[in-house]
Scaffold this active site. Structure first.
Site, short mmCIF file in Angstrom:
data_model
loop_
_atom_site.label_atom_id
_atom_site.label_comp_id
_atom_site.label_asym_id
_atom_site.label_seq_id
_atom_site.Cartn_x
_atom_site.Cartn_y
_atom_site.Cartn_z
N ASN A 197 1.19 -36.14 35.82
CA ASN A 197 1.52 -35.82 37.21
C ASN A 197 0.36 -36.23 38.11
O ASN A 197 -0.64 -36.80 37.66
CB ASN A 197 1.85 -34.32 37.35
CG ASN A 197 0.68 -33.43 36.96
OD1 ASN A 197 -0.48 -33.85 36.91
ND2 ASN A 197 0.98 -32.16 36.69
N ASP B 260 12.61 -31.67 31.31
CA ASP B 260 11.30 -31.23 31.78
C ASP B 260 11.03 -31.75 33.19
O ASP B 260 10.42 -31.05 34.02
CB ASP B 260 10.21 -31.71 30.82
CG ASP B 260 8.82 -31.27 31.26
OD1 ASP B 260 8.49 -30.08 31.09
OD2 ASP B 260 8.08 -32.11 31.80
#
Length: 325
Positions: A9, A198
């Site tokens: 991320n 996810d």
């Protein structure tokens, strides 16, 4: 393999879905090898269930992930695989355990995708290992049945939702299943599905708290039915429960047969993901309380609270047991 920027991320933490995908690939390889270890009909091992998976430590860009798998139990038609994930800092040589997961696979014939083949038995070092494995097998079999029976929920859009409500953060992703998503038999790899789940759960968590978030754990992921190549899948996620420092998100996958298939939409996969909110320094942050509005939302909140307290009590008992040893 080394973790790259596209695995992580914006804060540099590797996506939980990336790790889940690697775990599933390792499990599929060892299960397929074992199921083809004796003369007989060739097969591919298909993922049926992933037991609760805790993310013990975050993994970062530049670290090396080492995924190892071991078969721990076999029934007549299924294989239990234990997978461990280690991360290594190649600058310092430091290593740490990041994940431990238990997965269940079934062998499907290459000639007939609907035919489940028999599994070659393994040799156990002790009779207790076989007895313990059989107990785990019976427990997961019962839980899969119970989960499938309560899979009638659908997620409806909400007009102008208020912040911190279920409708405000709920999210969906639509994906056309292509050849690169699939096994030799033409159905979706379990790891591909888990990575998409996810991703959706992460969007729900980020929308709710507006901070950096990471996957803390995943409750059992149940694969109820196969998803074939050419299906359009809808991955839906909604907040069910919040504690002071964590968020539980329900994620389910519905499949719409798209090519040469008269079948109606069906529920293929379901699971609960738990996320935590982190500061820029990687420290846990308080999570905004989820605002429940409908009776169904309040019911799901109480059910999530029950799972949270059960997990907390189990973890505390394990810590006390470890301290006594």
């Amino acid at each position: 393999r080394i973790m790259r920027p596209d695995d992580a991320n914006i804060a540099g933490n590797v996506h939980g879905g990336t790790i889940l995908k690697m775990i599933e690939e390792a499990g599929a390889i060892i299960s397929t090898r074992h199921c083809n270890s004796q003369a007989g009909e060739p097969c591919v091992a298909a993922l049926a269930r992933v037991e609760r998976t805790d993310f013990l430590s975050p993994m970062c860009i530049g670290e090396v992930a080492n995924v190892s798998a071991e078969i721990t139990y076999t029934s007549r038609h299924s294989v239990e695989v234990q997978v461990n994930v280690m991360s290594e800092n190649i600058l310092t040589g430091a290593k740490k355990l990041t994940n431990k997961a238990t997965l269940w696979y079934v062998p499907l014939s290459l000639k007939n995708v609907n035919k489940v083949l028999e599994v070659p038995p393994i040799q156990y070092a002790r009779k207790e290992q076989e007895d313990e494995g059989k107990k785990r097998y019976e427990e997961q079999k019962l839980d899969r049945l119970e989960t499938k029976q309560r899979n009638g929920d659908v997620m409806l859009p909400v007009i102008n939702p208020e912040p911190h409500t279920v409708g405000y953060s709920q999210s969906s992703l639509i994906h056309l299943v292509g050849p690169s998503d699939c096994t030799l038999l033409g159905f979706v790899h379990g790891g591909v599905t888990m990575k998409l789940m996810d991703e959706v759960a992460g969007i729900v968590a980020a929308r709710h708290c507006k901070t950096n978030i990471v996957t803390a754990s995943v409750d059992a992921i149940n694969f109820h039915e196969k998803i074939k190549k050419g299906c359009v899948i809808t991955v839906s996620g909604r907040m069910t429960f919040t504690s002071n420092k964590s968020m539980e998100i329900e994620v389910f996958v519905d499949a719409d047969p798209f090519v040469d298939e008269p079948r109606e939409r069906y529920r293929a996969v379901s699971a609960f993901f738990t996320y935590v909110s982190l500061s820029k320094e990687g420290k846990p942050l308080p999570v905004p309380q989820l605002l429940t509005e409908t009776e169904d939302e309040k019911r799901r909140f109480e059910e999530g609270k029950g799972r949270y307290l059960q997990t907390k009590a189990k973890r505390q008992a394990q810590m006390e047991q470890a301290a006594q040893q």
